[in-house]
Scaffold this motif. Sequence first.
Motif, short mmCIF file in Angstrom:
data_model
loop_
_atom_site.label_atom_id
_atom_site.label_comp_id
_atom_site.label_asym_id
_atom_site.label_seq_id
_atom_site.Cartn_x
_atom_site.Cartn_y
_atom_site.Cartn_z
N GLY A 159 141.80 27.39 -42.98
CA GLY A 159 141.03 28.62 -42.98
C GLY A 159 139.62 28.37 -43.50
N PHE A 160 138.77 29.36 -43.35
CA PHE A 160 137.38 29.21 -43.74
C PHE A 160 136.91 30.27 -44.73
CE2 PHE A 160 137.85 26.77 -39.95
CZ PHE A 160 136.97 25.70 -40.09
N ARG A 165 133.01 23.21 -47.83
CA ARG A 165 131.74 22.48 -47.74
C ARG A 165 131.92 21.05 -47.28
NH1 ARG A 165 128.92 24.42 -53.48
NH2 ARG A 165 128.87 26.67 -53.01
N THR A 166 133.14 20.55 -47.37
CA THR A 166 133.40 19.16 -47.01
C THR A 166 134.66 19.06 -46.16
OG1 THR A 166 134.79 18.69 -48.94
CG2 THR A 166 132.39 18.41 -49.20
N LEU A 167 134.84 17.90 -45.56
CA LEU A 167 136.07 17.62 -44.82
C LEU A 167 137.27 17.69 -45.76
CD1 LEU A 167 137.51 16.65 -42.24
CD2 LEU A 167 137.01 14.31 -42.94
N GLU A 168 137.08 17.22 -46.98
CA GLU A 168 138.16 17.25 -47.95
C GLU A 168 138.60 18.68 -48.27
OE1 GLU A 168 135.43 15.38 -48.22
OE2 GLU A 168 136.38 13.41 -47.88
N ASP A 169 137.65 19.62 -48.28
CA ASP A 169 138.00 21.02 -48.52
C ASP A 169 138.93 21.55 -47.43
OD1 ASP A 169 136.43 21.11 -50.80
OD2 ASP A 169 134.70 22.00 -49.80
N LEU A 170 138.67 21.16 -46.18
CA LEU A 170 139.50 21.60 -45.07
C LEU A 170 140.90 21.02 -45.17
CD1 LEU A 170 136.92 21.28 -42.15
CD2 LEU A 170 137.69 23.38 -43.27
N VAL A 174 145.07 23.11 -46.16
CA VAL A 174 146.40 22.97 -45.57
C VAL A 174 147.38 22.40 -46.59
CG1 VAL A 174 147.75 21.79 -43.78
CG2 VAL A 174 145.49 22.73 -43.24
N VAL A 175 146.95 21.40 -47.34
CA VAL A 175 147.83 20.79 -48.34
C VAL A 175 148.21 21.79 -49.42
CG1 VAL A 175 147.99 18.99 -50.10
CG2 VAL A 175 146.99 18.47 -47.86
N ALA A 176 147.28 22.65 -49.81
CA ALA A 176 147.58 23.68 -50.80
C ALA A 176 148.67 24.62 -50.30
CB ALA A 176 146.32 24.47 -51.15
#
Length: 204
Positions: A159-160, A165-170, A174-176
Amino acid sequence: MTGASGAQYGLRLLQCLLAADVRVWLLLSDAAQVVINTETDCQLPGSGDDQAVEAFLADRFGARPGQLKLFGKRDWFSPVASGTGSPASMVICPASGGTLSAIACGASNNLIERAADVALKERRQLILVPREAPYSEIHLENMLKLTRMGAMVLPASPGFYQRPRTLEDLVDFVVARLLDQLGVEQGLLPRWGEAGSVGEAAQQ
Protein backbone atom coordinates in the motif's frame (compact mmCIF):
# COMPACT_ATOMS: atom_id res chain seq x y z
CA MET A 1 10.50 -19.55 -0.75
CA THR A 2 9.74 -20.48 -4.36
CA GLY A 3 10.80 -19.12 -7.72
CA ALA A 4 8.45 -16.17 -8.15
CA SER A 5 9.93 -12.71 -8.38
CA GLY A 6 9.99 -10.93 -5.03
CA ALA A 7 12.82 -12.67 -3.20
CA GLN A 8 13.22 -9.47 -1.18
CA TYR A 9 9.92 -10.18 0.58
CA GLY A 10 10.99 -13.65 1.65
CA LEU A 11 14.43 -12.60 2.83
CA ARG A 12 13.08 -9.66 4.81
CA LEU A 13 10.46 -11.90 6.43
CA LEU A 14 13.21 -14.35 7.37
CA GLN A 15 15.28 -11.53 8.85
CA CYS A 16 12.36 -10.22 10.92
CA LEU A 17 11.35 -13.65 12.22
CA LEU A 18 14.89 -14.40 13.33
CA ALA A 19 15.18 -10.96 14.96
CA ALA A 20 11.96 -11.74 16.87
CA ASP A 21 13.59 -14.94 18.16
CA VAL A 22 11.22 -17.17 16.19
CA ARG A 23 12.50 -20.62 15.29
CA VAL A 24 12.42 -20.96 11.49
CA TRP A 25 12.41 -24.04 9.28
CA LEU A 26 13.31 -22.77 5.83
CA LEU A 27 12.47 -24.46 2.52
CA LEU A 28 14.06 -23.09 -0.65
CA SER A 29 13.22 -24.31 -4.13
CA ASP A 30 15.97 -24.46 -6.74
CA ALA A 31 14.27 -21.63 -8.62
CA ALA A 32 14.09 -19.55 -5.44
CA GLN A 33 17.85 -19.74 -5.05
CA VAL A 34 18.30 -18.56 -8.63
CA VAL A 35 15.89 -15.66 -8.07
CA ILE A 36 17.62 -14.66 -4.81
CA ASN A 37 20.97 -14.50 -6.57
CA THR A 38 19.44 -12.57 -9.49
CA GLU A 39 17.29 -10.03 -7.63
CA THR A 40 19.33 -9.32 -4.51
CA ASP A 41 22.87 -8.84 -3.27
CA CYS A 42 22.46 -12.00 -1.20
CA GLN A 43 24.57 -14.43 -3.21
CA LEU A 44 23.94 -17.91 -1.85
CA PRO A 45 26.64 -20.58 -1.89
CA GLY A 46 26.25 -22.88 -4.88
CA SER A 47 26.56 -26.58 -5.61
CA GLY A 48 23.32 -27.48 -3.81
CA ASP A 49 25.03 -27.45 -0.41
CA ASP A 50 22.11 -26.97 1.99
CA GLN A 51 24.34 -26.76 5.05
CA ALA A 52 26.44 -24.02 3.46
CA VAL A 53 23.32 -22.04 2.53
CA GLU A 54 21.92 -22.46 6.05
CA ALA A 55 25.18 -21.27 7.61
CA PHE A 56 25.36 -18.32 5.22
CA LEU A 57 21.82 -17.13 5.99
CA ALA A 58 22.20 -17.71 9.73
CA ASP A 59 25.33 -15.57 9.75
CA ARG A 60 23.85 -12.88 7.50
CA PHE A 61 20.75 -12.42 9.65
CA GLY A 62 22.30 -13.06 13.06
CA ALA A 63 20.43 -16.26 13.95
CA ARG A 64 21.28 -17.84 17.26
CA PRO A 65 22.64 -21.44 17.14
CA GLY A 66 19.90 -23.85 16.07
CA GLN A 67 17.33 -21.13 15.38
CA LEU A 68 17.40 -21.56 11.59
CA LYS A 69 17.19 -24.95 9.89
CA LEU A 70 17.20 -25.40 6.12
CA PHE A 71 15.61 -28.55 4.72
CA GLY A 72 16.31 -29.87 1.23
CA LYS A 73 13.54 -30.36 -1.32
CA ARG A 74 13.67 -34.17 -0.92
CA ASP A 75 14.10 -34.31 2.86
CA TRP A 76 11.02 -36.45 3.42
CA PHE A 77 12.05 -37.22 7.01
CA SER A 78 11.96 -33.57 8.06
CA PRO A 79 9.28 -32.52 10.61
CA VAL A 80 7.36 -30.47 8.04
CA ALA A 81 6.64 -33.59 5.98
CA SER A 82 4.31 -35.04 8.61
CA GLY A 83 1.33 -33.81 10.57
CA THR A 84 2.92 -35.07 13.78
CA GLY A 85 5.85 -32.67 13.46
CA SER A 86 4.71 -29.78 11.28
CA PRO A 87 4.74 -26.20 12.63
CA ALA A 88 1.68 -24.19 13.56
CA SER A 89 2.20 -21.78 10.65
CA MET A 90 3.65 -21.92 7.15
CA VAL A 91 4.27 -19.00 4.82
CA ILE A 92 5.23 -19.41 1.17
CA CYS A 93 6.82 -16.09 0.25
CA PRO A 94 7.01 -15.54 -2.62
CA ALA A 95 4.66 -18.18 -4.04
CA SER A 96 4.97 -18.95 -7.73
CA GLY A 97 1.98 -19.73 -9.93
CA GLY A 98 3.25 -23.28 -10.31
CA THR A 99 3.39 -23.71 -6.56
CA LEU A 100 -0.18 -22.40 -6.18
CA SER A 101 -1.31 -24.92 -8.79
CA ALA A 102 0.54 -27.85 -7.21
CA ILE A 103 -0.82 -27.17 -3.73
CA ALA A 104 -4.35 -26.58 -5.00
CA CYS A 105 -4.44 -30.00 -6.67
CA GLY A 106 -2.66 -31.85 -3.86
CA ALA A 107 0.62 -32.57 -5.63
CA SER A 108 3.53 -33.28 -3.31
CA ASN A 109 6.44 -33.45 -5.71
CA ASN A 110 8.83 -31.62 -3.37
CA LEU A 111 9.02 -30.75 0.31
CA ILE A 112 7.41 -27.31 -0.09
CA GLU A 113 4.33 -28.82 -1.72
CA ARG A 114 4.19 -31.64 0.83
CA ALA A 115 4.53 -29.25 3.78
CA ALA A 116 1.70 -27.12 2.41
CA ASP A 117 -0.43 -30.22 1.92
CA VAL A 118 0.23 -31.16 5.55
CA ALA A 119 -0.70 -27.64 6.72
CA LEU A 120 -4.02 -27.89 4.91
CA LYS A 121 -4.94 -31.37 6.09
CA GLU A 122 -3.99 -30.55 9.69
CA ARG A 123 -5.90 -27.25 9.56
CA ARG A 124 -2.73 -25.28 10.30
CA GLN A 125 -2.15 -21.69 9.21
CA LEU A 126 -0.98 -21.50 5.59
CA ILE A 127 -0.26 -18.11 4.00
CA LEU A 128 0.56 -17.80 0.31
CA VAL A 129 2.20 -14.66 -1.07
CA PRO A 130 1.85 -14.61 -4.87
CA ARG A 131 3.79 -12.01 -6.85
CA GLU A 132 2.42 -12.05 -10.36
CA ALA A 133 0.82 -9.59 -12.75
CA PRO A 134 -1.62 -9.95 -14.33
CA TYR A 135 -3.34 -12.96 -12.81
CA SER A 136 -4.69 -15.49 -15.28
CA GLU A 137 -7.97 -17.30 -14.77
CA ILE A 138 -5.92 -20.31 -13.67
CA HIS A 139 -4.16 -18.26 -10.97
CA LEU A 140 -7.44 -16.82 -9.73
CA GLU A 141 -9.16 -20.21 -9.67
CA ASN A 142 -6.28 -21.74 -7.72
CA MET A 143 -6.25 -18.88 -5.21
CA LEU A 144 -10.02 -19.19 -4.71
CA LYS A 145 -9.72 -22.95 -4.30
CA LEU A 146 -6.94 -22.57 -1.73
CA THR A 147 -8.87 -19.90 0.17
CA ARG A 148 -11.85 -22.23 0.39
CA MET A 149 -9.52 -24.93 1.74
CA GLY A 150 -8.54 -22.63 4.59
CA ALA A 151 -5.35 -21.05 3.27
CA MET A 152 -4.84 -17.29 3.21
CA VAL A 153 -3.76 -15.54 0.02
CA LEU A 154 -1.87 -12.36 0.84
CA PRO A 155 -0.56 -10.91 -2.44
CA ALA A 156 2.67 -8.94 -2.49
CA SER A 157 0.72 -5.73 -3.09
CA PRO A 158 2.19 -2.93 -0.98
CA GLY A 159 0.00 0.00 0.00
CA PHE A 160 0.96 3.64 -0.30
CA TYR A 161 -0.99 5.34 2.48
CA GLN A 162 2.15 5.24 4.62
CA ARG A 163 3.90 7.36 1.97
CA PRO A 164 6.81 5.02 1.27
CA ARG A 165 10.09 6.68 0.38
CA THR A 166 12.25 3.69 -0.44
CA LEU A 167 12.04 0.23 -1.96
CA GLU A 168 12.59 -1.14 1.53
CA ASP A 169 9.47 0.69 2.74
CA LEU A 170 7.39 -1.12 0.10
CA VAL A 171 8.85 -4.49 1.08
CA ASP A 172 8.27 -3.79 4.77
CA PHE A 173 4.59 -3.00 4.15
CA VAL A 174 3.95 -6.57 2.97
CA VAL A 175 6.23 -8.17 5.56
CA ALA A 176 4.49 -6.24 8.34
CA ARG A 177 1.14 -7.65 7.21
CA LEU A 178 2.61 -11.15 7.27
CA LEU A 179 4.03 -10.70 10.75
CA ASP A 180 0.65 -9.42 11.97
CA GLN A 181 -1.05 -12.53 10.59
CA LEU A 182 1.55 -14.72 12.29
CA GLY A 183 1.05 -12.95 15.61
CA VAL A 184 4.65 -11.74 15.70
CA GLU A 185 5.23 -8.28 17.13
CA GLN A 186 6.55 -5.88 14.50
CA GLY A 187 7.58 -2.25 14.35
CA LEU A 188 7.82 -1.99 10.58
CA LEU A 189 4.41 -0.42 10.03
CA PRO A 190 2.00 1.33 12.40
CA ARG A 191 -1.52 -0.09 12.28
CA TRP A 192 -4.30 2.09 10.94
CA GLY A 193 -5.24 4.65 13.58
CA GLU A 194 -2.07 4.19 15.62
CA ALA A 195 0.41 6.97 16.23
CA GLY A 196 2.44 7.58 13.10
CA SER A 197 -0.14 6.26 10.65
CA VAL A 198 -1.82 8.41 8.04
CA GLY A 199 -5.20 7.42 9.48
CA GLU A 200 -4.19 8.70 12.92
CA ALA A 201 -2.93 11.99 11.45
CA ALA A 202 -6.18 12.51 9.55
CA GLN A 203 -8.18 12.30 12.78
CA GLN A 204 -6.25 15.10 14.46
